[in-house]
Structure formats: structure tokens, C-alpha cells
Design an enzyme around this catalytic site. Sequence first.
Site, PDB file in Angstrom:
ATOM      1  N   GLY A  74       3.043  -4.898  -5.934  1.00  0.00           N
ATOM      2  CA  GLY A  74       2.954  -5.252  -7.348  1.00  0.00           C
ATOM      3  C   GLY A  74       1.520  -5.484  -7.805  1.00  0.00           C
ATOM      4  N   GLN A 196       9.920  -8.988 -10.976  1.00  0.00           N
ATOM      5  CA  GLN A 196      11.006  -9.966 -10.864  1.00  0.00           C
ATOM      6  C   GLN A 196      12.309  -9.451 -11.469  1.00  0.00           C
ATOM      7  OE1 GLN A 196      11.086 -13.008  -9.386  1.00  0.00           O
ATOM      8  NE2 GLN A 196       8.942 -12.959  -8.748  1.00  0.00           N
ATOM      9  N   CYS A 345       1.954 -17.911  -5.830  1.00  0.00           N
ATOM     10  CA  CYS A 345       0.539 -17.556  -5.959  1.00  0.00           C
ATOM     11  C   CYS A 345      -0.250 -18.724  -6.504  1.00  0.00           C
ATOM     12  CB  CYS A 345       0.375 -16.378  -6.898  1.00  0.00           C
ATOM     13  SG  CYS A 345       1.647 -15.174  -6.645  1.00  0.00           S
TER      14      CYS A 345
HETATM   15  C1  LIG Z   1       5.301 -10.856  -6.748  1.00  0.00           C
HETATM   16  C2  LIG Z   1       4.814 -10.428  -8.073  1.00  0.00           C
HETATM   17  C3  LIG Z   1       3.670  -9.638  -8.225  1.00  0.00           C
HETATM   18  C4  LIG Z   1       2.804  -9.252  -7.060  1.00  0.00           C
HETATM   19  O1  LIG Z   1       3.427  -8.353  -6.211  1.00  0.00           O
HETATM   20  P1  LIG Z   1       2.928  -8.115  -4.699  1.00  0.00           P
HETATM   21  O2  LIG Z   1       3.855  -7.069  -4.192  1.00  0.00           O
HETATM   22  O3  LIG Z   1       3.041  -9.426  -4.008  1.00  0.00           O
HETATM   23  O4  LIG Z   1       1.526  -7.636  -4.778  1.00  0.00           O
HETATM   24  C5  LIG Z   1       3.316  -9.249  -9.498  1.00  0.00           C
HETATM   25  N1  LIG Z   1       4.036  -9.620 -10.561  1.00  0.00           N
HETATM   26  C6  LIG Z   1       5.140 -10.383 -10.465  1.00  0.00           C
HETATM   27  C7  LIG Z   1       5.904 -10.746 -11.689  1.00  0.00           C
HETATM   28  C8  LIG Z   1       5.564 -10.811  -9.221  1.00  0.00           C
HETATM   29  O5  LIG Z   1       6.641 -11.586  -9.127  1.00  0.00           O
END
Ligand SMILES: *Cc1c(COP(=O)(O)O)cnc(C)c1O
Length: 397
Positions: A74, A196, A345
Amino acid sequence: MNKKSYIYLDYAAATPTRKEVVKVMSPFNAEVFGNASSLHKQGRLAKKALEEARTNIAKVISAFSKEVVFTSGGTESCNLAIFGIAREHDETHLNKPGHIITSRIEHPAVLEPIKLLEKNGWQVTYLPVSREGLVRLADLKQAIQKNTVLISLMYANNEVGSIQPIQEIGKELFKLNAERKLQGLNKIIFHTDACQASGYLDISVKSLGVDLMTLNGSKIYGPKQTGILYIKAGTFIQPELLGGGQENNLRSGTENIAGAVGLAKSLELAQKEKQATTRKLVNLGKLCLKSVLKNIPGAKLNGPSFESGLRLPNNLNLFFQRVKGEDLVIYLDAKGIGVSTGSACASQKSSTSYVLDSLGGPAEVSGSSIRVSMGKDTTKHEIEYLVKSLIDCIKLL
Ligand SMILES: *Cc1c(COP(=O)(O)O)cnc(C)c1O
């Protein structure tokens, strides 16, 4: 508390890789290990699996295969979308500086790249949100300028579970972009971070009306460090990673075949099961909330109600009076329950949440809330134990 039966309720941070996914990935670790760019048999096998995964993902999101770019997750997809569009604009357009619209409650994977662009001269509008964590269409329309290049709004929020009106915005932009074309203005590109959302909501890019969409594997029982960026045909975007020119020159680097295959499987299953999972989790969520509100004076749900249909079914963000969210997380962990404050995070950075602060409630909400995020296999028994433990912990604290 039996150690073996630890109750994990932090599925918005990470999900276990489901067995169906592990199974389809396993041949691509040792047996089929070729480089998808190689011409020999090992290479061809890898290439075939990669392209099948791409086709399967494209089908699930109603896109063409060539519109699906594999990334490392993501974060990378969001960075590619934002920097890719910004750099393309900087190189090809005269109406500088460009302008970006986003919201105050985006994931850091969106906010941080945008902040860097802002430092480098881009104009940025950070849309406020309602008490429920929802962007208002009127605010968005008002924020649009002649030099607006990109709108980046998350589909569903990772902390409070609010679901943004992406489809409605997509429709509005379609009309607006037609008018802009007549005026000789650039098309405004629409990106949504759907990390999400993909386990619960419709992610057809056609019905959403988006040009760019970020998805990842780690939130839907797929492998970590896997993701895609959907890039609508005709959308020009500069790559972030330069090298061998893989992924149609948009993302160089030897392809992660096992990851791509695993992501495709997890997305397919998540979408297939989304209605049943939603039904089950909304019931559990309501049950949990009812019991919390009845037994813990002053407790409140942050974000939209379950009844509104604007809340992710797995998300319960709860406020408790005169209790530190962090303390509650630690106490619950000691009782064998894993929840979090805000997002995974943010929890390393500070004890308050910029998302909860942006909802504009009383100041103490941000430091006194926890996020409970359920998963597809969460049981009523687990939720009952959670509520019982919450009551105990809050008495102690
Ligand atoms: C987890 C998440 C990300 C980041 O994704 P990764 O695969 O951990 O890099 C970005 N946006 C949202 C809304 C997330 O929940």
C-alpha cells in the site's frame, strides 16, 4: 488465561496469511523460481503465473490486465500514485504549481508524500471531516481550482472506519472533467487508497469512477509487502523505481511471483466472502458496542454508527473517560487480548491520534481511545471476553 488462546483484535493492522493463499504461493518459492523476464522455461512459468495473477486481479476490480501494476504494498502504491502524477505534471504542464486535494485523515502513506510535494511548492488542500470522519462533497467541490491536478481520498479510514463517498465523488468528477475539457483545462486525476476497504466494499473501479486505486495484501489475509496500483488506461504517470523496465516501465525490479499469486488469491476470496463477513461482523460489532455502552459509563463510539452503513464492519474505535488508551492496550495485552491505539503506524510516534483530533470532538478523546478491529474468524466468545476484560481493566485504571 491460556497462552494458546490469545485473542487478536488488530486485523486493521495486519492479518494472518490464510491457508488457501499459502497453498497457492508455495510452488513459487522453490520449484518455480525463475525471473519472469527470462526466455527459458523457468522464466516462462514465472511469467505465466504473474500474468494470470494480474488477470485475476483485473477481473475482481473490473479493470484491464494492463491497468494493474504490482508493487511492494500500500505504501509504495500510494507513493507511486502521488509522486507519479506530480512528476508527470511538473514535466508536461505549464500551469504550475499544481494543486492537490486530500483529507486530514489519510494514511501517512498518502499524507507524507503530499507534505513533501507541498514543501517543494505544490499547493495542497487538506479537507476537514465531519464528527463521523466523513469528507463533505460540498467542501471538495469548493476546493477544486483551475490548477487542481490530483484528488487523493481514502476509501475507508484505518482508525475510525469511516467510509468516504468515493462513488459519488467519482460521478461528480466525471461531469466536472467534461466541463474542464471544454475549457482547455487538465483532467483531475482521482486516486483512492482502498487498503482497508477491499475486504468489505465494492472495489470495481468502473463503479467507483477512480483513475488510480491502491490495494494491498496484508489487510486481506494475503502476503505482506504485496500490493497493486490500478492505473486507468490513458493516465500518464512517472515511475518511482527505475531499472530493468518491468511492470510496463512503471515499477522496475524482479517480480515477486509468489506475492502476486498470493495477493490475487487473497483479493478474490476477500471479495467473494465480503457480504457474509460483513453481516457477521456488523452483528458482533453492534453486540460489543451495546454491551460496552451498557456496562462502562461515559464510553463512546468514535466515527460513524454501524446503522449508517458508513462504517467498516470490522472497526470499533472506542473512547473511555479518564483512561489512557495506551494503558488500556497494555492491560488488555496482559489479559491476552491484542488491540491498538489508533493505527499501527501512528502508535510508534505519539500517544494521540491526528485522525481522532480531526474529528473535532473533545480534546481528551484522542488520548483515551482504542481501536478494536475484528477479523473474518472473530467469534462471539472472543468479543464477550473482550467486553468483560474491558470492564475489569477500566475499574483498575
Ligand atoms: C496498511 C495501509 C497502508 C499501507 O500499506 P502497506 O502494505 O503496509 O504498505 C496504506 N493505507 C491504508 C489505509 C492502510 O490501512
